[in-house]
Motif scaffolding. Structure first.
Motif, mmCIF file in Angstrom:
data_model
loop_
_atom_site.group_PDB
_atom_site.id
_atom_site.type_symbol
_atom_site.label_atom_id
_atom_site.label_comp_id
_atom_site.label_asym_id
_atom_site.label_seq_id
_atom_site.Cartn_x
_atom_site.Cartn_y
_atom_site.Cartn_z
ATOM 1 N N VAL A 1 -40.317 -42.124 -65.226
ATOM 2 C CA VAL A 1 -40.861 -42.578 -66.500
ATOM 3 C C VAL A 1 -41.500 -43.950 -66.293
ATOM 4 N N PRO A 2 -42.807 -44.103 -66.583
ATOM 5 C CA PRO A 2 -43.429 -45.426 -66.509
ATOM 6 C C PRO A 2 -43.021 -46.239 -67.739
ATOM 7 N N ILE A 3 -42.461 -47.420 -67.504
ATOM 8 C CA ILE A 3 -41.936 -48.245 -68.594
ATOM 9 C C ILE A 3 -43.013 -49.231 -69.045
ATOM 10 N N ALA A 4 -43.509 -49.068 -70.261
ATOM 11 C CA ALA A 4 -44.516 -49.982 -70.804
ATOM 12 C C ALA A 4 -43.816 -51.246 -71.301
ATOM 13 N N LEU A 5 -44.285 -52.400 -70.833
ATOM 14 C CA LEU A 5 -43.681 -53.687 -71.175
ATOM 15 C C LEU A 5 -44.770 -54.690 -71.489
ATOM 16 N N ASP A 6 -44.430 -55.660 -72.349
ATOM 17 C CA ASP A 6 -45.306 -56.785 -72.641
ATOM 18 C C ASP A 6 -44.588 -58.081 -72.300
ATOM 19 N N PRO A 7 -45.323 -59.178 -72.085
ATOM 20 C CA PRO A 7 -44.680 -60.454 -71.786
ATOM 21 C C PRO A 7 -43.642 -60.826 -72.838
ATOM 22 N N GLY A 8 -42.453 -61.157 -72.388
ATOM 23 C CA GLY A 8 -41.335 -61.438 -73.279
ATOM 24 C C GLY A 8 -40.308 -60.326 -73.298
ATOM 25 N N ASP A 9 -40.739 -59.086 -72.974
ATOM 26 C CA ASP A 9 -39.801 -57.977 -72.861
ATOM 27 C C ASP A 9 -39.023 -58.087 -71.549
ATOM 28 N N ALA A 10 -37.880 -57.433 -71.495
ATOM 29 C CA ALA A 10 -37.082 -57.396 -70.274
ATOM 30 C C ALA A 10 -36.629 -55.967 -70.021
ATOM 31 N N LEU A 11 -36.880 -55.473 -68.830
ATOM 32 C CA LEU A 11 -36.388 -54.170 -68.398
ATOM 33 C C LEU A 11 -35.149 -54.400 -67.548
ATOM 34 N N VAL A 12 -34.007 -53.914 -68.006
ATOM 35 C CA VAL A 12 -32.736 -54.059 -67.298
ATOM 36 C C VAL A 12 -32.372 -52.710 -66.691
ATOM 37 N N PHE A 13 -32.048 -52.696 -65.395
ATOM 38 C CA PHE A 13 -31.648 -51.433 -64.778
ATOM 39 C C PHE A 13 -30.625 -51.704 -63.674
ATOM 40 N N LEU A 14 -29.834 -50.692 -63.405
ATOM 41 C CA LEU A 14 -28.744 -50.822 -62.457
ATOM 42 C C LEU A 14 -29.243 -50.746 -61.015
ATOM 43 N N GLY A 15 -28.471 -51.315 -60.119
ATOM 44 C CA GLY A 15 -28.816 -51.221 -58.701
ATOM 45 C C GLY A 15 -28.724 -49.814 -58.162
ATOM 46 N N SER A 16 -28.034 -48.929 -58.890
ATOM 47 C CA SER A 16 -27.920 -47.531 -58.461
ATOM 48 C C SER A 16 -29.010 -46.648 -59.054
ATOM 49 N N THR A 17 -29.888 -47.217 -59.877
ATOM 50 C CA THR A 17 -30.940 -46.444 -60.536
ATOM 51 C C THR A 17 -32.159 -46.321 -59.629
ATOM 52 N N LEU A 18 -32.648 -45.106 -59.459
ATOM 53 C CA LEU A 18 -33.839 -44.872 -58.651
ATOM 54 C C LEU A 18 -35.054 -45.420 -59.398
ATOM 55 N N HIS A 19 -35.877 -46.180 -58.679
ATOM 56 C CA HIS A 19 -37.031 -46.807 -59.316
ATOM 57 C C HIS A 19 -38.072 -47.165 -58.254
ATOM 58 N N GLY A 20 -39.196 -47.681 -58.683
ATOM 59 C CA GLY A 20 -40.237 -48.165 -57.782
ATOM 60 C C GLY A 20 -41.437 -48.613 -58.582
ATOM 61 N N ALA A 21 -42.232 -49.489 -58.000
ATOM 62 C CA ALA A 21 -43.476 -49.897 -58.655
ATOM 63 C C ALA A 21 -44.501 -48.781 -58.546
ATOM 64 N N GLY A 22 -45.287 -48.619 -59.606
ATOM 65 C CA GLY A 22 -46.386 -47.667 -59.543
ATOM 66 C C GLY A 22 -47.567 -48.259 -58.788
ATOM 67 N N GLY A 23 -48.629 -47.506 -58.651
ATOM 68 C CA GLY A 23 -49.844 -48.007 -58.018
ATOM 69 C C GLY A 23 -50.752 -48.664 -59.048
#
Length: 280
Positions: A158-180
């Motif tokens: 799921v691509p997470i849409a964020l704006d300046p001031g928002d915070a995305l919190v996720f666990l170290g066990s959560t699979l993730h990565g930057a998109g292109g």
């Protein structure tokens, strides 16, 4: 907390003001410009990264010491440690034509047991809008905890849409990565993470913030950087809490002082009492 623990991530909209984020982005602009591109497929050949944000801008402390996020990190990691510590602060600039990052779990930097312990809490802070087109963070929901043992995630990214001031919190066990980054603009932001207090952190905090730097920080921030012991006696300086280095004292011989967990202290007290009673 329910969203984070149930699905491995959560978003805090408006965790800080856009003005605070813009000021931090401005403070870091010269370093963004001067920093060379990374080398290696993981860091990304079209990506710039640098750390030591607390030494580069006073606004970085607003991210690191955010009260709600500290509460979340402490509650998530608390069952496995006496106290948490700062794992890293890292600014990231994803330039046009940056490739998608390999999906990964940050907990895998340590070779501990998977599926039982949470080692890390990550926080992504966008400086510019984060969207799918410019390489926002991709999260695989429900891929955390014991599900990290599964060879393939059960959900799509799921691509997470964020704006300046928002915070995305996720666990170290959560699979993730930057998109292109498929746009012609640079996607900038920072990641702040917290880990168990007895682990070796990603960023060497004592080199990033030596005593002559750390003594100008609030004590609570210095403690988060490692200027405190984690029982039993971990991270000590000459057998004492390294916070003594924040007092600008000259080096001198020091006497070691126990810093033990309650169970260890009880064992030591019983042993000493037995030795005194028997005279052995």
């Amino acid at each position: 907390m329910r969203q984070l623990l149930d699905h491995g991530y959560c978003v805090l909209p408006g965790a800080l003001t856009p003005k605070t984020i813009a000021t931090l982005d401005g403070d870091l602009a010269p370093t963004f410009a001067q920093t060379p591109f990374c080398q290696g497929g993981f860091y990304g050949a079209r990506t710039k990264r640098f750390g030591r944000l607390l030494a580069r801008s006073p606004r970085a402390a607003d991210l690191v010491m955010h009260p709600q996020i500290l509460d979340i990190a402490t509650e998530v990691l608390g069952p496995w440690c006496d106290c948490i510590q700062l794992n890293l602060t890292q600014a990231i600039a994803l330039h046009p034509e940056a490739l998608p990052q390999v999906p990964h779990r940050d907990q895998d930097m340590w070779r501990g047991t998977v599926g039982e312990t949470e080692y890390l809490v990550n926080v992504m802070w966008p400086f510019t809008p984060y969207r799918e087109e410019n390489g926002t963070t991709l999260i695989w929901p429900d891929s955390h905890g014991a599900k990290a043992l599964q060879p393939n995630p059960a959900t799509d990214a799921v691509p997470i849409a964020l704006d300046p001031g928002d915070a995305l919190v996720f666990l170290g066990s959560t699979l993730h990565g930057a998109g292109g980054n498929r746009t012609d603009t640079i996607r900038r932001g920072a990641i702040v993470s917290y880990c168990l207090g007895w682990l070796k952190p990603y960023e060497n905090q004592w080199l990033a913030y030596p005593p002559e730097t750390a003594r100008h920080f609030p004590r609570s921030l210095a403690a988060l950087l490692g200027y405190r012991q984690h029982r039993p006696n971990l991270g000590n300086y000459e057998g004492q809490c390294p916070s003594i280095l924040l007092d600008d004292r000259q080096a001198e011989p020091l006497g070691a002082i126990d810093a033990l967990r309650p169970d260890q202290q009880a064992l030591i007290d019983a042993h000493v009492a037995t030795q005194r009673r028997t005279g052995r």
